[in-house]
Motif scaffolding. Structure first.
Motif: not given
Length: 285
Positions: A247-267
């Motif tokens: 919600e805080l990211l502007l359109p086409h903004g970027y989110l970095f997690l660590s290289s060992t993390e990933s998003l859960p399905p459905g986001l």
């Protein structure tokens, strides 16, 4: 209850946790921070609390009685949380992410004035300052590139943020992930080690923040780094925090997690991207 009363000796000076006491601490930490302590962390909890308890002339059993009665003074509650939370960090962790930031994303976003970047759970500041160094390196290597940034570093632990604000690091801390060239270019000798130069420090501001609390007052961001912290949360809280980050990211903004993390399905607000060997996520328009 006064601090003096709290510091009285309990008569029971053992420094080992029973399973019941360990469970009480787990529940306390989850309630206040969302962090889930695994079953195998009992010895870690004992070792981290031992010095803290001795400094206040008390025992595990006495602390537990205060936790269960919800009568632990606020300052001691804060110290307990800080003792139990992890502040492991170093310079340019997951170095390929910073290479992508410096060489690709900062030039791509340079038309935005300013580029707003949030380093969540920044501990003692190495991550947001690594971002700041990338900004200066991008400018140095591409003369004429106009990049203006505002970097916010937040963490739950006020003691870690005090270190971050001072920006003074030991030889050991600067050796972890920082090249000799960057150390020479961006640090000055200090009686307690090395201090980051003002031109990098002024790019970064710090604020104490619990990731369970509202993010609304922070505003919106072009990039968010939230790395190596969500692994300590339950799957449900992890999803909730990621949704609020999106919600805080502007359109086409970027989110970095660590290289060992990933998003859960459905986001659905975030789409994965793999570029230059780096996986990151883009906020859908």
């Amino acid at each position: 209850m006064s601090s003096g009363r709290f510091q009285e000796l309990s008569g029971n000076r053992r420094d080992r946790l029973t399973q019941e006491e360990f469970q009480a601490i787990r529940e306390f930490l989850y309630r206040h921070t969302g962090i889930v302590l695994a079953d195998n962390k009992r010895y870690l909890v004992e070792s981290r609390l031992r010095d803290l308890l001795q400094s206040h002339s008390t025992s595990f059993s006495q602390w537990i009685s205060y936790l269960r009665a919800d009568t632990l003074p606020a300052e001691f509650r804060t110290r307990l949380i800080e003792a139990l939370t992890t502040n492991e960090t170093f310079w340019f962790r997951d170095a390929q992410q910073f290479e992508l930031l410096q060489n690709q994303l900062l030039p791509k976003l340079s038309h935005r004035r300013p580029i707003r970047i949030w380093s969540a759970a920044c501990a003692t500041g190495q991550e947001p300052y690594s971002i700041g160094i990338c900004v200066h390196e991008a400018r140095r290597l591409k003369p004429g590139l106009k990049v203006e940034v505002q970097i916010l570093g937040t963490d739950l632990a006020g003691s870690a943020l005090q270190i971050a604000k001072q920006a003074v690091y030991s030889d050991l801390a600067t050796a972890r992930g920082l090249s000799p060239e960057l150390k020479q270019r961006y640090f000055l000798p200090h009686p307690n080690g090395w201090q980051l130069k003002p031109e990098v420090r002024r790019l970064v501001s710090f604020q104490q923040l619990n990731l369970l609390d509202s993010f609304a007052a922070l505003g919106q961001f072009d990039l968010i780094f939230c790395r190596n912290v969500l692994i300590y949360f339950s799957p449900e809280l992890r999803r909730q925090i990621l949704e609020r980050l999106a919600e805080l990211l502007l359109p086409h903004g970027y989110l970095f997690l660590s290289s060992t993390e990933s998003l859960p399905p459905g986001l659905n607000r975030l789409s994965p991207v793999i570029a230059h060997g780096v996986r990151y996520y883009v906020r859908n328009a």
